[in-house]
Design an enzyme around this catalytic site. Structure first.
Site, PDB file in Angstrom:
ATOM      1  N   SER A  46      16.996  53.176   7.654  1.00  0.00           N
ATOM      2  CA  SER A  46      17.707  54.390   8.011  1.00  0.00           C
ATOM      3  C   SER A  46      18.141  55.140   6.741  1.00  0.00           C
ATOM      4  O   SER A  46      17.295  55.492   5.912  1.00  0.00           O
ATOM      5  CB  SER A  46      18.886  54.045   8.920  1.00  0.00           C
ATOM      6  OG  SER A  46      19.407  55.188   9.534  1.00  0.00           O
ATOM      7  N   GLU A  64      12.034  58.499  17.734  1.00  0.00           N
ATOM      8  CA  GLU A  64      13.108  58.792  16.780  1.00  0.00           C
ATOM      9  C   GLU A  64      13.206  60.268  16.415  1.00  0.00           C
ATOM     10  O   GLU A  64      12.188  60.922  16.160  1.00  0.00           O
ATOM     11  CB  GLU A  64      12.890  58.000  15.486  1.00  0.00           C
ATOM     12  CG  GLU A  64      12.858  56.494  15.670  1.00  0.00           C
ATOM     13  CD  GLU A  64      12.982  55.781  14.350  1.00  0.00           C
ATOM     14  OE1 GLU A  64      13.906  56.101  13.583  1.00  0.00           O
ATOM     15  OE2 GLU A  64      12.153  54.901  14.070  1.00  0.00           O
ATOM     16  N   HIS A 123      15.159  53.661  16.905  1.00  0.00           N
ATOM     17  CA  HIS A 123      15.515  53.722  15.492  1.00  0.00           C
ATOM     18  C   HIS A 123      15.723  52.308  14.939  1.00  0.00           C
ATOM     19  O   HIS A 123      16.400  51.478  15.550  1.00  0.00           O
ATOM     20  CB  HIS A 123      16.796  54.545  15.347  1.00  0.00           C
ATOM     21  CG  HIS A 123      17.237  54.785  13.954  1.00  0.00           C
ATOM     22  ND1 HIS A 123      16.467  55.444  13.026  1.00  0.00           N
ATOM     23  CD2 HIS A 123      18.398  54.463  13.323  1.00  0.00           C
ATOM     24  CE1 HIS A 123      17.130  55.525  11.885  1.00  0.00           C
ATOM     25  NE2 HIS A 123      18.287  54.940  12.033  1.00  0.00           N
TER      26      HIS A 123
END
Length: 300
Positions: free
Chosen positions: A145, A240, A270
């Site tokens: 991320s 995502e 995600h």
């Protein structure tokens, strides 16, 4: 695993989600830590507190003899949340699958420390490893991320500072565009069970602290010069809002003559790599990431 398993996970994640206004930063950090604590950390490693580049870090080593190299890991959390502990399950999975030690960096967080503090910490950690005698060709960057974004932007900043580049980059669901101009910010808004475009704008504003997002270290998928970066593996799911961050960075890498693997898995959330034991796709993706890392670290 069947698509039914992916849809079952999506349903479960949506049941956990809520649309309440976010609380204080302290509450958000506590909630995120509690969420990530649900993911079990496998055994078979040794963990110890260390310092790297003037920041706390956690060294994760295989219990047996370690293979050559070091993975410098950057945790996720929108540049506001998280710590090496919140990413420990993923970090440990990489260590077990590669046999290589990892150092997970506790970089500074916004809003107390907005851009570019986290990147500066990443560069300092990399410099410290090199100063300790580690060959840059045996260091790989990895992250998830926001940390996936840092694995890329730290490489750019290190190159611009005259440092050697690491051996490889592995980025899980990376955040690579603070301009939020990717088409998936719209087309996947509501499809993504974790992130929303509005939420990304809120957290992004805290990281930016009023700075222009059209900068290479804030939007490498849009304006970054990737020339000279090491081979990179970008893993992302089709559900995502950050899908196009990875897709566009891969395109820019091709234009810059950088080796790149864009690894897209359909209908997963995600940082789907976290769901080891729930999704076969998670295990397979981590196996591919481990192979990529060991191949490039072996060359070093």
């Amino acid at each position: 695993m069947t698509r039914a398993a992916r849809r079952a996970l999506d349903t479960a994640l949506r049941a956990m989600a809520h649309e309440d206004e976010p609380g204080s930063i302290e509450e958000m950090r506590a909630d995120f830590a509690a969420l990530m604590a649900r993911f079990p950390v496998p055994g078979g490693v040794r963990r110890s507190a260390v310092e790297l580049g003037g920041r706390p870090a956690v060294l994760v080593e295989p219990e047996g003899e370690a293979g050559p190299g070091t993975i410098l890991y950057f945790h996720g959390g929108s540049w506001l949340l998280g710590s090496p502990d919140t990413a420990m399950a993923l970090t440990t999975e990489l260590v077990l699958r590669t046999g290589v030690r990892a150092v997970s960096l506790d970089y500074r967080l916004a809003p107390e420390h907005p851009f570019p503090a986290a990147i500066e910490d990443g560069v300092a950690a990399f410099r410290d490893l090199v100063d300790q005698g580690e060959d840059p060709a045996t260091i790989a960057f990895a992250g998830d991320s926001a940390g996936g974004g840092l694995s890329v932007t730290t490489s750019i900043a290190a190159r611009d500072a005259g440092l050697p580049t690491p051996a490889a980059i592995v980025a899980f669901s990376p955040g690579l565009d603070h301009t939020r101009t990717g088409a998936s910010m719209t087309t996947k808004d509501g499809v993504d069970p974790f992130l929303t475009a509005a939420g990304m704008r809120r957290t992004g504003a805290l990281y930016l602290a009023g700075q222009d997002p059209y900068q290479p270290l804030l939007a490498p998928a849009v304006v970054g010069d990737l020339t000279g970066l090491p081979p990179m593996l970008l893993q992302v799911g089709t559900n995502e809002v950050l899908l196009d961050d990875a897709v566009r960075l891969a395109t820019r890498a091709v234009e810059a003559e950088v080796d790149v693997v864009l690894d897209v898995t359909a209908d997963v959330p995600h940082v789907f790599q976290t769901f080891v034991g729930t999704l076969d796709e998670s295990d397979r993706a981590l196996d591919r990431a481990a192979l990529f890392l060991t191949q490039h670290l072996a060359r070093g």
